[in-house]
Write an enzyme that holds these catalytic residues in place. Structure first.
Site, PDB file in Angstrom:
ATOM      1  N   GLY A  36       0.823  -1.212   0.000  1.00  0.00           N
ATOM      2  CA  GLY A  36       0.000   0.000   0.000  1.00  0.00           C
ATOM      3  C   GLY A  36       0.849   1.250   0.000  1.00  0.00           C
ATOM      4  CG  ASN A  37      -0.407   4.636  -1.568  1.00  0.00           C
ATOM      5  OD1 ASN A  37      -1.089   5.502  -1.025  1.00  0.00           O
ATOM      6  ND2 ASN A  37      -0.867   3.912  -2.589  1.00  0.00           N
TER       7      ASN A  37
END
Ligand code: CTP
Length: 234
Positions: A36-37
């Protein structure tokens, strides 16, 4: 009636349909893990709220955002880049403008396994990644296959300078590569960027126009983006 003008928001997006993507995609590895980020979704939510306040009918495609739904906005929740791409392209089919504020993963794990990956005792295998579709590029392509009736497509980019070029030059190159109508470039690195309020933004247009947005709330940047979109709507 003193002050009446200040109280009534500009309705310059009345009758317009807009799509905004927000948040950050998650690419699963197994049932409990993902790549993810750090995107919070705040800028995209500010864009959706601001557009609704200016009279637009808004579809907000939200990837893993924990913020409350903005009032008067249709929220479509997604997780992965593929889901985000499908939701955005579907909603964009009859939209006047699309703003891609989401942080979309460029790659995903080549395999997603059904059972949790166990630690075991062997050395770990390297992670193999495959490319995700570029949603922004697909929107630009979709628009050109539909014919000349304009849809304004806006991208976002977070750039740093490097040995090849400064952050703004990278932004110009990306605007040309993506073929969108506006690119909002955030300068990151050197203590700027995610999770800090200190964000220098410049909105670039293909004709060379460059709009600098001073440091301020995300709603201010959102209003500048919609001003520039309104100026381009046919
Ligand atoms: N974007 C997209 N689909 C992707 C990746 C990015 O639509 N698979 C969109 C983002 O929502 C953003 C813009 O493209 O509006 C810029 O994303 P960015 O990751 O900066 O662009 P890249 O082409 O991936 O360039 P870089 O090599 O710098 O990562």
């Amino acid at each position: 009636v003193h002050g009446a003008t200040a109280l009534s928001p500009a309705a310059d997006l009345a009758g317009r349909r807009v799509v905004v993507s927000a948040g950050g995609t998650r690419e699963p590895l197994d049932p409990v893990r993902f790549l993810g980020n750090r995107s919070s979704g705040r800028q995209g939510y500010a864009l959706a709220e601001t557009a609704a306040a200016r009279g637009a009918s808004v579809v907000l495609v939200a990837a893993n955002v924990t913020l409350p739904d903005p009032a008067g906005v249709e929220v479509v929740r997604v997780a992965t880049a593929a889901e985000l791409g499908t939701a955005v392209r579907t909603a964009a089919a009859d939209a006047d403008a699309v703003v891609m504020a989401a942080a979309v993963a460029d790659f995903r794990p080549a395999e997603v396994v059904d059972a949790k990956i166990k630690k075991g005792t062997a050395d770990p295998e390297p992670l193999r990644l495959v490319r995700n579709d570029d949603v922004l590029a697909a929107l630009v392509a979709d628009r050109s296959t539909r014919g000349p009736a304009g849809q304004v497509v806006v991208g976002f980019a977070a750039e740093t300078g490097d040995s090849h070029a400064d952050w703004l030059a990278h932004g110009r190159t990306k605007l040309a590569a993506k073929g969108c109508d506006l690119l909002v470039v955030n300068r990151v690195g050197d203590g700027l960027g995610f999770e800090v309020p200190d964000n220098a933004a410049v909105v670039l247009a293909p004709d060379g126009a460059q709009t600098e947005v001073p440091l301020g709330p995300k709603e201010d940047l959102a209003d500048v983006v919609w001003d520039l979109v309104v100026a381009r709507l046919v």
